[in-house]
Design an enzyme around this catalytic site. Sequence first.
Site, PDB file in Angstrom:
ATOM      1  N   ASP A   1      47.922  53.874  11.757  1.00  0.00           N
ATOM      2  CA  ASP A   1      46.520  53.659  12.124  1.00  0.00           C
ATOM      3  C   ASP A   1      46.207  52.158  12.074  1.00  0.00           C
ATOM      4  O   ASP A   1      46.504  51.500  11.073  1.00  0.00           O
ATOM      5  CB  ASP A   1      45.630  54.428  11.125  1.00  0.00           C
TER       6      ASP A   1
ATOM      7  N   ASP B   1      46.359  48.127  17.241  1.00  0.00           N
ATOM      8  CA  ASP B   1      44.990  47.632  17.406  1.00  0.00           C
ATOM      9  C   ASP B   1      44.983  46.119  17.651  1.00  0.00           C
ATOM     10  O   ASP B   1      45.050  45.321  16.725  1.00  0.00           O
ATOM     11  CB  ASP B   1      44.172  47.977  16.150  1.00  0.00           C
TER      12      ASP B   1
ATOM     13  N   HIS C   1      33.407  51.553  11.524  1.00  0.00           N
ATOM     14  CA  HIS C   1      34.070  52.259  10.425  1.00  0.00           C
ATOM     15  C   HIS C   1      33.112  52.412   9.242  1.00  0.00           C
ATOM     16  O   HIS C   1      32.249  51.573   9.031  1.00  0.00           O
ATOM     17  CB  HIS C   1      35.319  51.483   9.989  1.00  0.00           C
TER      18      HIS C   1
HETATM   19  P1  13P Z   1      35.729  56.289   8.979  1.00  0.00           P
HETATM   20  O1  13P Z   1      36.092  55.641   7.681  1.00  0.00           O
HETATM   21  O2  13P Z   1      34.368  55.909   9.457  1.00  0.00           O
HETATM   22  O3  13P Z   1      35.917  57.760   8.927  1.00  0.00           O
HETATM   23  O4  13P Z   1      36.730  55.729  10.080  1.00  0.00           O
HETATM   24  C1  13P Z   1      38.073  56.096  10.013  1.00  0.00           C
HETATM   25  C2  13P Z   1      38.867  55.463  11.089  1.00  0.00           C
HETATM   26  O5  13P Z   1      38.399  55.236  12.185  1.00  0.00           O
HETATM   27  C3  13P Z   1      40.259  55.130  10.780  1.00  0.00           C
HETATM   28  O6  13P Z   1      40.899  54.533  11.850  1.00  0.00           O
END
Ligand code: 13P
Length: 281
Positions: free
Chosen positions: A81, A103, A177
């Site tokens: 991620d 990203d 986020h």
């Molecule tokens: P949140 O912390 O808002 O749930 O976002 C998670 C996210 O997008 C991880 O890539």
Amino acid sequence: MLSTLQSVLEKAQRGKYAVGAFNISDLEQAQAVVTAAEILQSPVIINTSEKALEYAGIENLSAIVTSLAKHVKVPVVLNLDHGRDVKIAHHCLQQGWTGIMFDGSKLPYEENVATTAAVKKYAKKFGVGVEGEIGQVKYKEDMKISKKPVLATPEEAVDFVQRTHVDALAVGIGNSHGLPVPGERLHFDLLQRIHRAVKVPLVLHGASGTPTASIKKAIHYGICKINIDTDLRLVFTASVRETLKDQSIFDPRAYLTPARHAIMDEVKKKIMMFGSNGKAK
Ligand code: 13P
């Protein structure tokens, strides 16, 4: 069963539902997510950030998730991620990751295109799909500097997909986020235009705290993967705090077991909200 990012997202796109991508950084969280998916017969994506890899160790996370996936029939994707370091993305692929989100959204646009395309080329050798990001899904730190959203555009989406060959596209459409901040809103008109412009599955980051109606609308406009981190951290920590009110507890299992359950229940709620329950086959 371990599956690739592109295979679960292609099915989600055809079936008009979204697959949850849940962030984990340890055994308990990973167990909770995989168990919830197995109970609801849902495909699931396990998100590991670069910070999670640093915390737990890349080989350890690979071993944990690979082992959990092997023991269930539902598709489980082990996904990087917000990879920002190309070397880490390569290392993940060598260690068995089955999805990569690269990203480059903070890079100048041309650099984002070039770097994402290079990661995609390398990932192809492993048969693994890549997600890129345009616009920006800001973090709390970025919001302190400016709350103004950095929005993706349909033109950029077309150009980015054509030149990088990404398998999924994360779009900045006003989301950030963490829990939504006052004034934050999703630009559905923009999402709709991007959805019309490109064929790839779209991804919604920063979805914690987003109301069900908005989630459903986002899925209607092409969102096939939804990232959740904060909501899981909140329920985990609330559970640990509650259990530790009893000062006599000192066995970590006594507070980690209910915390693991709290994450499992939260993931089950999200799976139902995203409509991926019963979609494992
Ligand atoms: P949140 O912390 O808002 O749930 O976002 C998670 C996210 O997008 C991880 O890539």
